[in-house]
Design a protein around this motif. Structure first.
Motif, PDB file in Angstrom:
ATOM      1  N   UNK A 103       0.807  -1.223   0.000  1.00 50.59           N
ATOM      2  CA  UNK A 103       0.000   0.000   0.000  1.00 50.59           C
ATOM      3  C   UNK A 103       0.844   1.279   0.000  1.00 50.59           C
ATOM      4  N   UNK A 104       2.149   1.169   0.068  1.00 51.16           N
ATOM      5  CA  UNK A 104       3.020   2.348   0.150  1.00 51.16           C
ATOM      6  C   UNK A 104       2.837   3.222  -1.085  1.00 51.16           C
ATOM      7  N   UNK A 105       2.596   4.517  -0.862  1.00 54.63           N
ATOM      8  CA  UNK A 105       2.297   5.447  -1.962  1.00 54.63           C
ATOM      9  C   UNK A 105       3.517   6.210  -2.449  1.00 54.63           C
ATOM     10  N   UNK A 106       4.685   5.947  -1.870  1.00 54.82           N
ATOM     11  CA  UNK A 106       5.869   6.693  -2.267  1.00 54.82           C
ATOM     12  C   UNK A 106       5.932   8.058  -1.610  1.00 54.82           C
ATOM     13  N   UNK A 107       6.990   8.810  -1.942  1.00 52.85           N
ATOM     14  CA  UNK A 107       7.191  10.133  -1.361  1.00 52.85           C
ATOM     15  C   UNK A 107       6.753  11.220  -2.324  1.00 52.85           C
ATOM     16  N   UNK A 108       6.177  12.302  -1.793  1.00 50.23           N
ATOM     17  CA  UNK A 108       5.985  13.487  -2.626  1.00 50.23           C
ATOM     18  C   UNK A 108       7.350  14.004  -3.097  1.00 50.23           C
ATOM     19  N   UNK A 109       7.408  14.625  -4.250  1.00 50.53           N
ATOM     20  CA  UNK A 109       8.703  15.101  -4.752  1.00 50.53           C
ATOM     21  C   UNK A 109       9.312  16.160  -3.849  1.00 50.53           C
ATOM     22  N   UNK A 110      10.636  16.096  -3.735  1.00 49.16           N
ATOM     23  CA  UNK A 110      11.369  17.124  -3.001  1.00 49.16           C
ATOM     24  C   UNK A 110      11.410  16.957  -1.500  1.00 49.16           C
ATOM     25  N   UNK A 111      10.865  15.857  -0.989  1.00 45.88           N
ATOM     26  CA  UNK A 111      10.830  15.664   0.463  1.00 45.88           C
ATOM     27  C   UNK A 111      12.206  15.255   0.985  1.00 45.88           C
ATOM     28  N   UNK A 112      12.651  15.888   2.067  1.00 47.48           N
ATOM     29  CA  UNK A 112      13.936  15.555   2.701  1.00 47.48           C
ATOM     30  C   UNK A 112      13.658  14.714   3.940  1.00 47.48           C
ATOM     31  N   UNK A 157     -15.196  12.659  15.808  1.00 51.35           N
ATOM     32  CA  UNK A 157     -15.759  12.359  14.490  1.00 51.35           C
ATOM     33  C   UNK A 157     -15.819  10.846  14.355  1.00 51.35           C
ATOM     34  N   UNK A 158     -16.971  10.331  13.946  1.00 52.11           N
ATOM     35  CA  UNK A 158     -17.061   8.922  13.574  1.00 52.11           C
ATOM     36  C   UNK A 158     -17.210   8.847  12.064  1.00 52.11           C
ATOM     37  N   UNK A 159     -16.227   8.239  11.424  1.00 51.90           N
ATOM     38  CA  UNK A 159     -16.206   8.185   9.967  1.00 51.90           C
ATOM     39  C   UNK A 159     -17.131   7.070   9.477  1.00 51.90           C
ATOM     40  N   UNK A 160     -18.222   7.429   8.797  1.00 59.12           N
ATOM     41  CA  UNK A 160     -19.228   6.428   8.415  1.00 59.12           C
ATOM     42  C   UNK A 160     -18.686   5.418   7.409  1.00 59.12           C
ATOM     43  N   UNK A 161     -18.977   4.147   7.677  1.00 56.76           N
ATOM     44  CA  UNK A 161     -18.631   3.091   6.738  1.00 56.76           C
ATOM     45  C   UNK A 161     -17.165   2.760   6.642  1.00 56.76           C
ATOM     46  N   UNK A 162     -16.332   3.372   7.488  1.00 60.96           N
ATOM     47  CA  UNK A 162     -14.904   3.078   7.421  1.00 60.96           C
ATOM     48  C   UNK A 162     -14.511   2.044   8.470  1.00 60.96           C
ATOM     49  N   UNK A 163     -13.373   1.436   8.222  1.00 64.62           N
ATOM     50  CA  UNK A 163     -12.893   0.316   9.029  1.00 64.62           C
ATOM     51  C   UNK A 163     -11.524   0.646   9.614  1.00 64.62           C
ATOM     52  N   UNK A 164     -11.137  -0.122  10.605  1.00 70.66           N
ATOM     53  CA  UNK A 164      -9.827   0.044  11.220  1.00 70.66           C
ATOM     54  C   UNK A 164      -8.733  -0.094  10.146  1.00 70.66           C
ATOM     55  N   UNK A 165      -7.749   0.797  10.206  1.00 67.35           N
ATOM     56  CA  UNK A 165      -6.643   0.738   9.258  1.00 67.35           C
ATOM     57  C   UNK A 165      -6.876   1.492   7.963  1.00 67.35           C
ATOM     58  N   UNK A 166      -7.932   2.323   7.914  1.00 67.20           N
ATOM     59  CA  UNK A 166      -8.282   2.944   6.635  1.00 67.20           C
ATOM     60  C   UNK A 166      -7.279   3.998   6.160  1.00 67.20           C
ATOM     61  N   UNK A 193      -4.449   3.500   5.140  1.00 65.82           N
ATOM     62  CA  UNK A 193      -3.807   2.942   3.948  1.00 65.82           C
ATOM     63  C   UNK A 193      -4.703   3.035   2.718  1.00 65.82           C
ATOM     64  N   UNK A 194      -5.977   3.370   2.922  1.00 66.90           N
ATOM     65  CA  UNK A 194      -6.922   3.469   1.808  1.00 66.90           C
ATOM     66  C   UNK A 194      -7.130   4.899   1.343  1.00 66.90           C
ATOM     67  N   UNK A 195      -6.350   5.824   1.841  1.00 63.90           N
ATOM     68  CA  UNK A 195      -6.636   7.239   1.603  1.00 63.90           C
ATOM     69  C   UNK A 195      -6.506   7.628   0.126  1.00 63.90           C
ATOM     70  N   UNK A 196      -5.784   6.838  -0.680  1.00 68.79           N
ATOM     71  CA  UNK A 196      -5.626   7.172  -2.098  1.00 68.79           C
ATOM     72  C   UNK A 196      -6.654   6.473  -2.979  1.00 68.79           C
ATOM     73  N   UNK A 252      -8.654  11.648   5.808  1.00 70.50           N
ATOM     74  CA  UNK A 252      -7.251  12.050   5.863  1.00 70.50           C
ATOM     75  C   UNK A 252      -7.124  13.562   5.708  1.00 70.50           C
ATOM     76  N   UNK A 253      -7.945  14.152   4.845  1.00 69.53           N
ATOM     77  CA  UNK A 253      -7.946  15.614   4.721  1.00 69.53           C
ATOM     78  C   UNK A 253      -8.343  16.268   6.037  1.00 69.53           C
ATOM     79  N   UNK A 254      -9.295  15.659   6.759  1.00 73.49           N
ATOM     80  CA  UNK A 254      -9.703  16.171   8.070  1.00 73.49           C
ATOM     81  C   UNK A 254      -8.541  16.090   9.058  1.00 73.49           C
ATOM     82  N   UNK A 255      -7.808  14.981   9.005  1.00 73.21           N
ATOM     83  CA  UNK A 255      -6.657  14.779   9.891  1.00 73.21           C
ATOM     84  C   UNK A 255      -5.586  15.835   9.619  1.00 73.21           C
ATOM     85  N   UNK A 256      -5.267  16.012   8.355  1.00 67.14           N
ATOM     86  CA  UNK A 256      -4.239  16.982   7.971  1.00 67.14           C
ATOM     87  C   UNK A 256      -4.657  18.393   8.374  1.00 67.14           C
TER      88      UNK A 256
END
Length: 304
Positions: A48-57, A265-274, A276-279, A288-292
């Motif tokens: 599930x790893x999405x890689x790094x955004x460009x330019x990240x140190x 916040x209770x995220x409707x219809x989501x499961x533990x570990x979600x 990794x599903x943000x993309x 994830x946008x709410x978290x950020x």
């Protein structure tokens, strides 16, 4: 108790995520040896790893003697504590999550490779979390974030560090396990939820201690603290289809009842570990946008 109709609660993209996860990390994995659990979990996370955004140190270094991975950005720092039942996970398992938090907030993120059970029983992981928080906070205020077991550690540290001079701007707890009553509420309603069952929760609860845990120790169970004053502003997020769902709700309620700032916040219809599903899952992307956003808001000294 009426069975939960997960087919209607959970949408098609989330089911696809669940099926992909189960293919890589079968539901009976908790019955395997610890070494096998970690190997399977690591392979699943790489899938599930999405890689790094460009330019990240990014660099690895010890902080207060604890291995950490630092994603360079501006102050204040975000200290991230990963999930994995206190048994699996590390710097690689949530690597891309931390990278994206850094990229989207512009803040430095410090991921903590705390010691795992059963080789290192409680309070080893808790001590590591507190040590890193103290060290980073010596340079300026910090925001805490963590998912699942990491949410537990973040909250436990926030309780323990009150009055120590450590300035916590806020904490974001993502489907945390905080010590709720396992014989009622979501622990029963969602005892057989996809991705995490009540039996899994009980297994991980005991393995952290080499036997039954102490029942009223807030370093283990933040929800069982008797004092909820003086805690940082908090966003506690539960996944609806998760035995741990009520812990986030109840924790935020305790802080508010004590006069503090907390949202749930209770995220409707989501499961533990979600995370990794943000993309791939729109509901997970919205969470994830709410978290950020919450992390960014806390970093400014505001409340989401």
């Amino acid at each position: 108790m009426t069975a939960v109709d997960y087919q209607s609660l959970i949408d098609a993209p989330t089911w696809a995520f669940i099926e992909a996860t189960n293919a890589a990390y079968p539901p009976d994995t908790a019955t395997l040896t610890i070494a096998d659990q970690r190997a399977i979990y690591d392979r699943m996370c790489r899938l599930f790893h999405r890689g790094y955004p460009p330019g990240l140190a990014v660099r690895d270094e010890n902080v207060a003697g604890v291995p950490c991975r630092i994603y360079a950005g501006k102050a204040p720092a975000v200290i991230y504590l990963h999930g994995g039942g206190h048994v699996v996970g590390g710097l690689h398992s949530h690597d891309d999550v931390c990278a994206e938090i850094c990229d989207r907030t512009g803040l430095t993120v410090v991921a903590v490779d705390y010691r795992l059970s059963p080789e290192n029983l409680h309070p080893a992981a808790f001590d590591d979390a507190c040590a890193v928080i103290r060290a980073v906070a010596a340079e300026g205020p910090v925001v805490l974030a963590g998912d699942s077991a990491g949410g537990n550690l973040a909250a436990a540290a926030a309780h323990a560090l009150r009055g120590s001079g450590v300035r916590l701007l806020g904490q974001v707890l993502i489907y945390p396990g905080l010590g709720g009553e396992v014989n009622k509420g979501s622990y029963l309603t969602h005892a057989h939820a996809p991705m995490l069952s009540r039996d899994d929760v009980l297994f991980y609860k005991d393995i952290r201690h080499g036997g039954p845990p102490p029942e009223d120790d807030p370093t283990v169970y933040p929800l069982r603290d008797r004092d909820f004053t003086g805690l940082p502003p908090t966003l506690a997020i539960g996944a609806q289809c998760d035995p741990l769902a009520d812990d986030a709700r109840d924790y935020a309620a305790r802080i508010k009842a004590a006069g503090g700032q907390a949202d749930w916040v209770e995220e409707p219809g989501l499961v533990h570990g979600y995370l990794r599903a943000r993309a791939t899952v729109p509901r997970a992307a919205a969470s994830f946008a709410r978290i950020v956003n919450a992390i960014s808001t806390f970093a400014k000294g505001d409340q989401p």
